[in-house]
Scaffold this motif. Structure first.
Motif, PDB file in Angstrom:
ATOM      1  N   ARG A 628      -2.042 -32.399   5.232  1.00  0.00           N
ATOM      2  CA  ARG A 628      -0.580 -32.325   5.250  1.00  0.00           C
ATOM      3  C   ARG A 628      -0.145 -30.868   5.176  1.00  0.00           C
ATOM      4  N   VAL A 629       0.694 -30.479   6.106  1.00  0.00           N
ATOM      5  CA  VAL A 629       1.233 -29.120   6.097  1.00  0.00           C
ATOM      6  C   VAL A 629       2.362 -29.052   5.083  1.00  0.00           C
ATOM      7  N   ILE A 630       2.307 -28.080   4.172  1.00  0.00           N
ATOM      8  CA  ILE A 630       3.335 -27.992   3.142  1.00  0.00           C
ATOM      9  C   ILE A 630       4.268 -26.796   3.351  1.00  0.00           C
ATOM     10  N   GLN A 631       3.871 -25.853   4.176  1.00  0.00           N
ATOM     11  CA  GLN A 631       4.750 -24.730   4.509  1.00  0.00           C
ATOM     12  C   GLN A 631       4.299 -24.144   5.837  1.00  0.00           C
ATOM     13  N   TYR A 632       5.287 -23.742   6.649  1.00  0.00           N
ATOM     14  CA  TYR A 632       4.966 -23.207   7.978  1.00  0.00           C
ATOM     15  C   TYR A 632       5.823 -21.982   8.255  1.00  0.00           C
ATOM     16  N   TRP A 633       5.209 -20.977   8.879  1.00  0.00           N
ATOM     17  CA  TRP A 633       5.917 -19.767   9.287  1.00  0.00           C
ATOM     18  C   TRP A 633       5.692 -19.560  10.781  1.00  0.00           C
ATOM     19  N   ALA A 634       6.751 -19.274  11.507  1.00  0.00           N
ATOM     20  CA  ALA A 634       6.658 -19.061  12.956  1.00  0.00           C
ATOM     21  C   ALA A 634       7.415 -17.794  13.315  1.00  0.00           C
ATOM     22  N   ALA A 635       6.681 -16.781  13.743  1.00  0.00           N
ATOM     23  CA  ALA A 635       7.279 -15.507  14.141  1.00  0.00           C
ATOM     24  C   ALA A 635       7.177 -15.366  15.654  1.00  0.00           C
ATOM     25  N   HIS A 636       8.288 -15.079  16.307  1.00  0.00           N
ATOM     26  CA  HIS A 636       8.296 -15.028  17.778  1.00  0.00           C
ATOM     27  C   HIS A 636       9.007 -13.790  18.295  1.00  0.00           C
ATOM     28  N   ASP A 637       8.408 -13.236  19.330  1.00  0.00           N
ATOM     29  CA  ASP A 637       9.031 -12.167  20.104  1.00  0.00           C
ATOM     30  C   ASP A 637       9.729 -12.831  21.276  1.00  0.00           C
ATOM     31  N   THR A 638      11.023 -13.010  21.152  1.00  0.00           N
ATOM     32  CA  THR A 638      11.801 -13.668  22.192  1.00  0.00           C
ATOM     33  C   THR A 638      12.906 -12.766  22.716  1.00  0.00           C
ATOM     34  N   GLY A 639      12.722 -11.440  22.514  1.00  0.00           N
ATOM     35  CA  GLY A 639      13.769 -10.520  22.913  1.00  0.00           C
ATOM     36  C   GLY A 639      14.963 -10.652  21.985  1.00  0.00           C
ATOM     37  N   ARG A 640      16.101 -10.180  22.454  1.00  0.00           N
ATOM     38  CA  ARG A 640      17.321 -10.305  21.655  1.00  0.00           C
ATOM     39  C   ARG A 640      17.728 -11.769  21.577  1.00  0.00           C
ATOM     40  N   VAL A 641      17.981 -12.248  20.385  1.00  0.00           N
ATOM     41  CA  VAL A 641      18.328 -13.656  20.184  1.00  0.00           C
ATOM     42  C   VAL A 641      19.818 -13.835  20.452  1.00  0.00           C
ATOM     43  N   LEU A 642      20.150 -14.571  21.493  1.00  0.00           N
ATOM     44  CA  LEU A 642      21.549 -14.769  21.862  1.00  0.00           C
ATOM     45  C   LEU A 642      22.225 -15.837  21.022  1.00  0.00           C
ATOM     46  N   SER A 643      21.469 -16.834  20.594  1.00  0.00           N
ATOM     47  CA  SER A 643      22.024 -17.919  19.782  1.00  0.00           C
ATOM     48  C   SER A 643      21.026 -18.256  18.687  1.00  0.00           C
ATOM     49  N   PRO A 644      21.175 -17.686  17.503  1.00  0.00           N
ATOM     50  CA  PRO A 644      20.206 -17.936  16.424  1.00  0.00           C
ATOM     51  C   PRO A 644      20.020 -19.417  16.099  1.00  0.00           C
ATOM     52  N   LYS A 645      21.094 -20.185  16.122  1.00  0.00           N
ATOM     53  CA  LYS A 645      20.966 -21.612  15.797  1.00  0.00           C
ATOM     54  C   LYS A 645      20.100 -22.331  16.822  1.00  0.00           C
ATOM     55  N   ARG A 646      20.355 -22.064  18.085  1.00  0.00           N
ATOM     56  CA  ARG A 646      19.565 -22.737  19.124  1.00  0.00           C
ATOM     57  C   ARG A 646      18.128 -22.233  19.121  1.00  0.00           C
ATOM     58  N   ALA A 647      17.950 -20.955  18.873  1.00  0.00           N
ATOM     59  CA  ALA A 647      16.587 -20.416  18.820  1.00  0.00           C
ATOM     60  C   ALA A 647      15.805 -21.068  17.684  1.00  0.00           C
ATOM     61  N   ARG A 648      16.408 -21.187  16.524  1.00  0.00           N
ATOM     62  CA  ARG A 648      15.728 -21.855  15.406  1.00  0.00           C
ATOM     63  C   ARG A 648      15.435 -23.311  15.749  1.00  0.00           C
ATOM     64  N   GLY A 649      16.387 -23.960  16.431  1.00  0.00           N
ATOM     65  CA  GLY A 649      16.155 -25.353  16.817  1.00  0.00           C
ATOM     66  C   GLY A 649      14.955 -25.498  17.730  1.00  0.00           C
ATOM     67  N   GLN A 650      14.800 -24.579  18.681  1.00  0.00           N
ATOM     68  CA  GLN A 650      13.650 -24.621  19.575  1.00  0.00           C
ATOM     69  C   GLN A 650      12.347 -24.399  18.810  1.00  0.00           C
ATOM     70  N   VAL A 651      12.356 -23.457  17.883  1.00  0.00           N
ATOM     71  CA  VAL A 651      11.130 -23.164  17.138  1.00  0.00           C
ATOM     72  C   VAL A 651      10.761 -24.337  16.225  1.00  0.00           C
ATOM     73  N   VAL A 652      11.716 -24.832  15.475  1.00  0.00           N
ATOM     74  CA  VAL A 652      11.426 -25.941  14.556  1.00  0.00           C
ATOM     75  C   VAL A 652      10.981 -27.173  15.341  1.00  0.00           C
ATOM     76  N   GLY A 653      11.659 -27.450  16.464  1.00  0.00           N
ATOM     77  CA  GLY A 653      11.257 -28.588  17.287  1.00  0.00           C
ATOM     78  C   GLY A 653       9.877 -28.413  17.874  1.00  0.00           C
ATOM     79  N   GLY A 654       9.592 -27.209  18.379  1.00  0.00           N
ATOM     80  CA  GLY A 654       8.278 -26.949  18.962  1.00  0.00           C
ATOM     81  C   GLY A 654       7.162 -27.051  17.937  1.00  0.00           C
ATOM     82  N   VAL A 655       7.411 -26.545  16.726  1.00  0.00           N
ATOM     83  CA  VAL A 655       6.394 -26.632  15.675  1.00  0.00           C
ATOM     84  C   VAL A 655       6.095 -28.087  15.346  1.00  0.00           C
ATOM     85  N   HIS A 656       7.127 -28.903  15.197  1.00  0.00           N
ATOM     86  CA  HIS A 656       6.879 -30.301  14.840  1.00  0.00           C
ATOM     87  C   HIS A 656       6.249 -31.085  15.988  1.00  0.00           C
ATOM     88  N   GLN A 657       6.618 -30.750  17.215  1.00  0.00           N
ATOM     89  CA  GLN A 657       5.935 -31.378  18.353  1.00  0.00           C
ATOM     90  C   GLN A 657       4.460 -30.971  18.352  1.00  0.00           C
TER      91      GLN A 657
END
Length: 755
Positions: A628-657
């Motif tokens: 069981r994963v109890i903590q996760y960190w995801a660091a990404h070089d995605t250039g300038r983040v235009l929409s922090p909320k959407r960027a976080r949504g993509q990362v959190v969704g991708g990690v869980h997928q």
């Protein structure tokens, strides 16, 4: 002249084509809540009216069989049945964007679920009776449900490939012989990854609407304009024309491209002169759907005593399934793409894409990289252990750098890979310090890291070009309509395009209407795939905005508007004067510094590249093997983040997928080729109950070629996940997990065979 902010001007006052703008607004449309959240999205099935003809398929119950008799007489006499289509109706037509090997309907079934005949009926009850009334006899043929069996079957699944190998790749970069001599030691492993369904929420659905000789195909698709190109000649032979409309899409993750159901519905609609629809049940969608390409990967990496990564060799076998889809490029990407993370001196890769009697495979988020990362990033950790070196330090020492040209020809521009590695190292260490792991005979804790990289689009996907077009057209009602053949697949394309245009033109978002994927009204485009949409559509939107601003400037001068008049005022005057048709432009983005790759995939195929590093902490139950994963960190070089909320949504969704891919999901096929878990009660997809805390970190990079400095973030988050968890499990219990998914049983068995 209308007002133009300083950020939009060059030093001499001229309007620039590439601009840096203030941070874009993150506001939603006027409603305050997106339509999907309010239940207002309209998917294909929602557009089916009660008088629509329904279509269904008779599917093969056998993995490999020849149809010896197909009698449609009883079916055609069934009340409510309007027609039957057989393979003869599509003679000579095969589908496949890269290898045209999939018939629309077939006389030779190559997997359980292959379509044999199609029935059209007035209602669902008549449709079921009509399918049951088809008389079909089969001659059962030898089948193979694994790559090893297919290679030794002695029976070709496709005549063109007597050995059942659809495609082979052999690639060597650098001086292999010299590099081998420099290697102090190798680490080697064989890894297996599984086929998994895409697990989108909306099952495959197709609707065809008829207006005289015009057929309108309504379906979820990554590339509506390319669909028109694919089907246009076929439909023209029937004496009809074709357009495609892409409604709201309930997920795809790489699954929804050309498909036999499209042509079946088009044929029925043209023959019956009625609207026709086929909406698959979840069970049928999984049986006859598409899966991630399963792979067996043998890999070895050689290093020097001081930690220089020198050479890497990969041998890969990919399970193509019955038909190819994007299997050729997925297997090539899996064999090579992850090499670009590190400064290897030489590379050697061989890959075989093998036909089997499993469901057809297809590209899936990450495009082969999650499979190869599972192998490579575990071997990097093994090297670090052999060298008594911190695994992040080993990666950092060999990491690709800005302005590098990799052995595969990638010309790296902005690159925040080292920054991502440092961010993960800092957080893992802080977690160790703040959360001393409890001593327990039952539970063991461990930390893992892994990295990944991805391109943005691929110049080799379409040999003609790689570009995006976006039109801006002022409508008589005063709305500014933005049209593009890119589509909204859940990544925020509508919001991004609207925001970029609104910010550039200083317009209220409520004055902008976005139309995506309607081929009758928008300019041609390749579609949304390969993490290209934000980058390409964003650049095209900025170019269109620049052109529109210039037209407005001319209009304002002609209309003698005051110098301080803005775009909104110009629009109001144009509407009042009935001159909206004069304010219409088409923006374009086509990168100039990319090149067509050669047959081995060599070349600078993307305008920019993304990088990422992940870390996690896991707890392993020694009694059951449950990780069981109890903590996760995801660091990404995605250039300038235009929409922090959407960027976080993509990362959190991708990690869980990725966690589902790593720990639970699989397409279970028995030795007769039958899918044993055609539903999400049995295919264990991650749900809210499985969520873990994910901290998202974004590197402070700026991509000069991207829209306002941005890159993309759609696919990269899934790539390192399985390897990251596998490394953490090893850190916890000391056994390597070389097969996915890492189920409790497999982890427990590894303890009792290796531990």
């Amino acid at each position: 002249m209308y007002r133009l902010s300083a950020a939009h001007r060059g030093a001499d006052g001229a309007v620039m084509s590439v601009v840096q703008l203030p941070p874009p607004s993150l506001a939603f449309p006027a409603s305050g809540v997106p339509p999907r959240v309010r239940g207002l999205a309209r998917y294909t099935a929602d557009l089916v009216t009660p008088d629509t003809v329904l279509v269904g398929l008779a599917r093969s119950p056998y993995a490999h069989a020849r149809v010896s008799r197909l009698d449609t007489c009883r079916a055609l006499k069934t009340p409510g049945v309007l027609g039957v289509l057989t393979p003869a109706d599509f003679d000579g037509i095969t589908l496949g964007h890269q290898i045209a090997d999939e018939p629309v309907l077939t006389n030779v079934a190559r997997y359980v679920g292959d379509g044999i005949a199609a029935v059209a009926a007035t209602d669902q009850s008549a449709l079921v009776r009509g399918i049951e009334a088809l008389d079909i006899d089969y001659e059962i043929l030898p089948h193979a449900c694994s790559v090893d069996d297919a290679l030794t079957l002695g029976e070709p699944l496709h005549r063109a490939c007597p050995d059942n190998v659809a495609q082979r790749f052999s690639i060597e970069r650098g001086n292999w012989e010299a590099a081998q001599k420099r290697v102090s030691f190798w680490v080697t492993g064989t890894f297996q990854t599984q086929a998994v369904p895409h697990a989108y929420l909306e099952p495959r659905a197709t609707l065809v609407r008829v207006t005289n000789e015009r057929l309108e195909l309504v379906t979820a698709s990554h590339f509506p304009a390319v669909l028109v190109e694919t089907y246009r000649e076929i439909v023209a032979d029937w004496g009809a024309s074709l357009e495609v409309i892409t409604p709201d899409i309930g997920g795809s993750f790489g699954a929804k491209w050309e498909h036999p159901t499209h042509l079946i519905c088009l044929a029925f609609a043209h023959r019956l002169r009625r609207n026709v629809a086929m909406v698959l049940s979840r069970r049928d969608d999984m049986i006859a759907g598409r899966t991630r390409v399963a792979m067996k990967i043998w890999m070895r990496i050689g290093a020097t005593d001081d930690g220089e990564l020198v050479a890497k060799e990969t041998v890969l076998w990919a399970d193509n399934g019955a038909y190819s889809g994007h299997g050729p490029t997925v297997s090539l990407a899996a064999a090579t793409r992850m090499d670009n993370l590190y400064r290897f001196s030489a590379l050697n890769a061989q890959a075989q894409l093998v036909y089997t009697n499993n469901m057809p495979s297809e590209c899936f988020r990450g495009f082969g990289s999650p499979q190869s990362a599972f192998a490579q990033e575990q071997l990097i950790d093994e090297l670090a252990e052999r060298l008594s070196m911190d695994p992040i330090e080993l990666r950092r020492r060999n990491a690709v750098q800005p302005q590098d040209t990799t052995l595969h020809g990638w010309q790296v521009g902005s690159c925040g890979f080292a920054e991502c590695l440092d961010a993960v190292r800092q957080r893992v260490q802080a977690h160790r310090d703040d959360h001393p792991l409890p001593a327990s005979s039952r539970y063991r804790f461990g930390y893992g890291v892994a990295a990944g990289t991805h391109g943005i689009s691929n110049r080799g996907y379409d040999h003609r070009f790689d570009r995006a077009l976006l039109s801006l057209r002022l409508e008589p009602d005063g709305m500014l309509c933005a049209g593009s053949a890119e589509v909204e697949i859940g990544c925020g394309t509508v919001d991004l395009v609207c925001t970029l245009i609104a910010d550039y033109l200083e317009l209220d978002r409520e004055r902008i209407r976005i139309v995506l994927g309607d081929t009758a009204t928008v300019p041609h485009g390749l579609g949304s795939f390969a993490s290209r949409t934000a980058f390409f559509a964003g650049r095209a939107a900025l170019d269109a905005s620049r052109q529109f601003a210039k037209k407005c400037s001319g209009f304002a001068a002609e209309a003698e508007l005051p110098a301080e008049a803005g775009i909104s005022a110009v629009i109001d005057v144009a509407v009042a004067a009935g001159r909206t048709g004069e304010l219409c432009v088409t923006g374009c983005y086509e990168p100039e510094h990319v090149a067509l790759p050669d047959q081995s995939g060599y070349g600078n195929t993307s305008p920019a590249y993304t990088f990422g590093a992940h870390g996690c902490c896991v707890r392993v139950d020694m009694a059951t093997g449950l990780a069981r994963v109890i903590q996760y960190w995801a660091a990404h070089d995605t250039g300038r983040v235009l929409s922090p909320k959407r960027a976080r949504g993509q990362v959190v969704g991708g990690v869980h997928q990725g966690l589902g891919f790593a720990l639970a999901e699989t397409a279970l096929v028995d030795d007769q080729g039958r899918l044993q878990n055609p539903g999400y009660l049995d295919d264990r997809v991650a749900t809210f109950a499985d969520t873990v805390p994910v901290e998202c970190i974004f590197a402070s990079t700026f991509e000069e070629h991207g829209p306002n400095g941005a890159k993309s973030i759609a696919e990269p988050p899934i790539i390192p996940v399985a390897a990251c968890v596998a490394n953490a499990i090893y850190d916890a219990i000391g056994t390597r997990q070389r097969r996915l998914p890492m189920t409790p049983e497999r982890v427990w068995r590894s303890l009792h065979t290796e531990g």
